[in-house]
Scaffold this active site. Structure first.
Site, PDB file in Angstrom:
ATOM      1  N   GLU A   9      76.310  62.022 -48.317  1.00 52.46           N
ATOM      2  CA  GLU A   9      74.715  61.836 -49.189  1.00 52.46           C
ATOM      3  C   GLU A   9      74.362  61.581 -50.810  1.00 52.46           C
ATOM      4  OE1 GLU A   9      71.971  64.890 -48.630  1.00 52.46           O
ATOM      5  OE2 GLU A   9      72.858  65.107 -46.504  1.00 52.46           O
ATOM      6  N   ASP A  82      74.895  66.547 -45.328  1.00 55.50           N
ATOM      7  CA  ASP A  82      75.639  68.141 -45.428  1.00 55.50           C
ATOM      8  C   ASP A  82      74.721  68.662 -43.896  1.00 55.50           C
ATOM      9  OD1 ASP A  82      75.826  67.395 -47.977  1.00 55.50           O
ATOM     10  OD2 ASP A  82      73.543  68.513 -48.536  1.00 55.50           O
ATOM     11  N   ASP A  84      72.335  71.372 -42.738  1.00 58.12           N
ATOM     12  CA  ASP A  84      71.408  71.437 -42.574  1.00 58.12           C
ATOM     13  C   ASP A  84      70.700  70.821 -41.923  1.00 58.12           C
ATOM     14  OD1 ASP A  84      71.043  69.792 -44.599  1.00 58.12           O
ATOM     15  OD2 ASP A  84      70.648  71.019 -46.004  1.00 58.12           O
ATOM     16  N   GLU A  86      67.793  68.798 -43.019  1.00 59.25           N
ATOM     17  CA  GLU A  86      67.967  67.421 -43.603  1.00 59.25           C
ATOM     18  C   GLU A  86      69.111  66.610 -43.463  1.00 59.25           C
ATOM     19  OE1 GLU A  86      64.950  66.323 -44.731  1.00 59.25           O
ATOM     20  OE2 GLU A  86      63.888  68.465 -44.458  1.00 59.25           O
ATOM     21  N   TYR A 284      78.151  70.927 -56.932  1.00 55.91           N
ATOM     22  CA  TYR A 284      77.147  70.087 -56.691  1.00 55.91           C
ATOM     23  C   TYR A 284      75.727  71.528 -56.967  1.00 55.91           C
ATOM     24  CZ  TYR A 284      73.202  67.367 -54.056  1.00 55.91           C
ATOM     25  OH  TYR A 284      72.312  67.154 -53.943  1.00 55.91           O
ATOM     26  N   ARG A 286      72.259  71.490 -56.304  1.00 57.82           N
ATOM     27  CA  ARG A 286      71.234  71.773 -55.735  1.00 57.82           C
ATOM     28  C   ARG A 286      71.803  72.466 -54.290  1.00 57.82           C
ATOM     29  NH1 ARG A 286      69.148  66.981 -58.065  1.00 57.82           N
ATOM     30  NH2 ARG A 286      70.422  66.032 -56.623  1.00 57.82           N
ATOM     31  N   HIS A 329      75.753  74.049 -49.030  1.00 57.96           N
ATOM     32  CA  HIS A 329      76.974  74.149 -49.801  1.00 57.96           C
ATOM     33  C   HIS A 329      77.053  74.968 -50.745  1.00 57.96           C
ATOM     34  CE1 HIS A 329      73.502  71.192 -50.263  1.00 57.96           C
ATOM     35  NE2 HIS A 329      75.201  70.022 -50.512  1.00 57.96           N
TER      36      HIS A 329
END
Length: 777
Positions: A9, A82, A84, A86, A284, A286, A329
């Site tokens: 991403e 990632d 998850d 999303e 990371y 976020r 993350h």
DNA sequence: CAGTGAGCGAGCTTCCGCTTGACTT
């Protein structure tokens, strides 16, 4: 031919991973989501079982073409978005949009960017989890339906361009309700009593009465008794206590701590963190996870043992406490924990150091304390004084890092106690009873709102900062500082056998960078809570998340969930459109004493206003009926609290101040606040210095002259024949030509520009570092 | 861009969550 194409991403991540994987792997980034629901017709076909229409986002078109090309050349494609909801959807959208069904495609995931983790991931590929993708689609479509059906109701019933949504509307509700609590809050007064005592070796310490008293007579009785009383230590307890370090930072805790310690806005924190991340200095930023990689744990341990000694190290794993955490993350930590500082701007250094301390401290020992509680009996009175002491036996993590707390409230009653034993007779130096007001609940700061949102499970690490900016942009909420006021409290003092009472001034109510609801925010919130209580419910997201989990587990169908939600929701939309009154926050204040006309406040097309007289129709106007008068509310005034007198005063504007250089000088309030108009020119009044209601001609002239001087300085040169001016602006000198502005390259002296230079710059505008002009509407 | 508070009504606004730059007078 590319052997392996890995798509992640984030571009910064791509760079790092490529190093770990070696030359057989090309690693590229898709920059997050590449497709989204179309905005036309909702992007959802309700009648066709909520079939979504996805389109490649306009700013991703080029990228998708590029990715398509690369994937055609590649033998194996690794979708490494990632892990998850999303991320799974991003992988699936890539699969679909890049048309990978005839390619060798593998889905891999990792939670930390370490060589070990990446290599392990490559050895364990899997399929795209379509149940998880469905859960994401359901989430996306739900948000679209709520947002795009609710917002138009507001356009019709309140004002165009307003917005509502699952997350933002609840965020506004929190602020609106807090404000109402504050408005309804009744402060109560009571006396807090503090005594200063001397131990047997004449060392002073303070003790308090654990309970405040409301009644002044009780206080006077107590102090009177204390004049002649003996004070004896009646009890003493000591017990060990410990303090443990907080977990490493997540997005929300980093935003809170940076706000408390440095006063950063959440957006500021994120942009500084982004810089550190892009420079490879932190992981990371976020994230909702408090996990540290085993590599990080080991480095932290080594650093602590070297810097502080073995007894300071204690490896810990923290478990997440936040609702709906997806933990794709690591926690936010320094990439290299052995580096305590970094180069960079002041803000970067500060934030890095904070992250470093928090990370390292999280792997340090607890602080060991000893807490002591002493009771002091009064020989001729039933009350008992209490002293609390705290001694730090071993500092542990506190040697490095101390977390700040939100409320600046309540003085700390704990102090360091001298040697005191049961049975000791104590001398009293003084006893003070001071009136204390109770405090209303604190208004939210950006960061404390994020904290609350995280508790409720609304919003995600990537959206906290944008959501807060949205609700401010829509004008629902405003971030402001307000000055405090003074009030008097009574202070009764017993010293040297004498009781003296006096009044003491104290400041209260000052607010710094707090979130206040605006009138429009309050009206929208009331409207939504009244008609759409289900969506505005603080638990709406949490309940929806449970359903999404069931879909992700493959135990429910997303279309069914959507149907269950949408049917009653849409019905409510329709009845509200048909039956709900327009909401304008209208309030009648009184009849004008001069004309007898009614004075009301309400929201108008341009915001909160006061109106004198009754609105009339077009016909009535033709018939010569008098139109009502209007005036905008001032900053800081609101529909709910403005008084009749304040409202009447607003009609005094614009004020005629007199004449200067044979031209009229007028004071009024415009779109950008209070101003003075003279000779067709406008000068803003100085905030906090000038008052538009009282400003006089002399001061106005001063301001006009000041502005004239500034304008002269603004002017560098002009070529009138070509309508070109070189001016000083907010971002330095620029060229103005026929109402258009042009940049001047940094290495060019503005005052040396010739007409030819200017014409050249106008023909070929200088764009700075920018490669191409981005169209944005 | 410093007035305005409405008239007919076209055509527009708007959501949340992933990611970075681009760019401001």
């Amino acid at each position: 031919m590319i052997e392996n194409l890995v798509i992640v991403e984030s571009p910064a991540k791509a760079k790092t991973i490529e190093k770990f994987l070696g030359k057989d792997y090309k690693v590229v980034s898709c920059f997050g989501h590449i497709r989204d629901l179309a905005t036309k017709n909702l992007g959802v076909d309700i009648d066709n079982n909520f079939e979504p229409t996805y389109i490649v986002s306009p700013d991703k078109k080029k990228l998708v073409t590029e990715l398509k090309k690369l994937s055609k050349e590649a033998k194996t494609i690794w979708l490494a978005a990632d892990e998850d909801r999303e991320g799974e959807a991003i992988a699936w959208h890539l699969y679909d949009a890049l048309n990978l069904k005839n390619k060798e495609t593998k889905r891999i995931v990792f939670h930390e960017i370490t060589k070990d983790a990446i290599q392990k991931a490559i050895l364990n590929p899997r399929e795209i989890d379509l149940n998880l993708v469905d859960a994401q689609q359901a989430r996306r479509i739900l948000d679209r339906l709520v947002g795009f059906e609710l917002s138009p109701v507001l356009w019709k019933k309140i004002k165009p361009s307003l917005s509502a949504g699952r997350v933002q509307s609840v965020a506004v509700r929190l602020i609106a309700e807090r404000e109402k609590e504050i408005m309804n809050f009744q402060a109560s007064l009571s006396y807090k009593t503090t005594g200063t005592f001397l131990n047997t070796t004449d060392t002073a310490f303070t003790a308090i009465l654990p309970k405040n008293k409301k009644d002044k007579k009780e206080i006077l009785d107590l102090l009177e008794a204390c004049k002649t009383a003996d004070f004896t230590v009646s009890n003493k307890t000591t017990k060990p206590a410990k303090k443990s370090p907080s977990a490493p930072f997540t997005t929300s805790t980093l935003q809170q701590e940076a706000s408390r310690k440095f006063g950063f806005s959440v957006a500021q924190t994120m942009s500084v963190a982004q810089k550190l991340y892009e420079a490879g200095k932190i992981t990371y930023m976020r994230t909702d996870s408090v996990n540290l990689s085993s590599l990080a744990l080991n480095t932290a341990k080594a650093v602590i043992e070297k810097e502080f000694g073995k007894e300071y190290a204690k490896t810990r794993n923290f478990a997440t406490k936040s609702k709906g955490a997806q933990e794709a993350h690591e926690a936010i930590r320094p990439t290299y924990i052995d580096k305590a500082t970094v180069a960079g701007t002041d803000q970067e250094k500060k934030l890095y150091s904070l992250i470093w301390k928090r990370t390292v401290a999280s792997q340090m020992s607890e602080a060991q304390l000893e807490k002591t509680n002493v009771q002091i009996a009064i020989s001729n009175h039933s009350d008992t004084f209490t002293a609390q002491g705290e001694v730090l036996l071993f500092d542990g993590f506190l040697k490095l890092y101390r977390e700040s707390v939100d409320e600046e409230n309540e003085e700390n009653d704990t102090n360091r106690l001298p040697k005191i034993e049961i049975g000791d007779k104590l001398d009293v130096q003084e006893i003070i009873s001071q009136q204390k007001f109770t405090h209303h609940p604190a208004r939210y700061t950006e960061a404390s709102l994020v904290k609350k949102m995280e508790e409720l499970g609304i919003g995600r690490p990537s959206t906290y900062a944008p959501t807060i900016s949205t609700i401010q942009k829509r004008g629902y909420v405003i971030k402001e500082s307000r000055e405090g006021q003074q009030r008097e409290v009574e202070l009764i003092r017993l010293v040297e056998q004498e009781i003296v009472a006096k009044l003491k001034k104290e400041n209260y109510g000052a607010e710094k960078n707090k979130l206040f609801p605006t009138d429009i925010g309050l009206i929208v919130n009331d409207f939504l809570v009244e008609h759409f209580d289900k969506i505005l419910d603080y638990n709406f997201t949490a309940t929806a998340e449970k359903n999404l989990d069931t879909i992700a587990e493959g135990k429910a169908q997303w279309q069914e969930m959507m149907h269950d939600f949408y049917t009653p929701f849409h019905k409510k939309i329709e009845t509200t459109l048909e039956t709900a009154e327009r909401a304008s926050g209208e309030r009648f204040l009184g009849d004008d004493p001069k004309t007898g006309k009614p004075v009301i406040v309400r929201i108008g097309r341009f915001g909160p206003m006061v109106q004198m007289g009754v609105s009339i129709s077009k016909e009535e106007e033709k018939e010569g009926k008098e139109k009502p008068k209007f005036a905008s509310l001032l900053k800081g005034q609101s529909l709910g609290t403005i008084t009749f007198e304040e409202a009447l005063k607003l009609f005094d504007l614009p004020r005629d101040l007199g004449e200067y250089e044979n031209k009229k000088v007028v004071a009024a309030i415009g779109r950008f606040g209070p101003y003075i108009r003279h000779d067709g020119k406008f000068v803003s009044l100085k905030k906090d210095i000038d008052d538009v209601m009282t400003v006089e001609l002399d001061r106005a002239i001063e301001l006009i002259e000041e502005k004239k001087k500034l304008d002269r300085e603004r002017f560098i040169k002009a070529f009138e024949e070509e309508d070109i001016q070189v001016l000083n602006g907010r971002w330095g000198p620029y060229i103005k030509h026929k109402k258009k502005n042009f940049k001047i390259p940094k290495d060019v002296e503005a005052k040396d520009l010739t007409l030819e230079d200017c014409l050249e710059l106008i023909k070929n505008p200088y764009k700075g570092k920018a490669k191409k002009k981005a169209k944005k509407k």
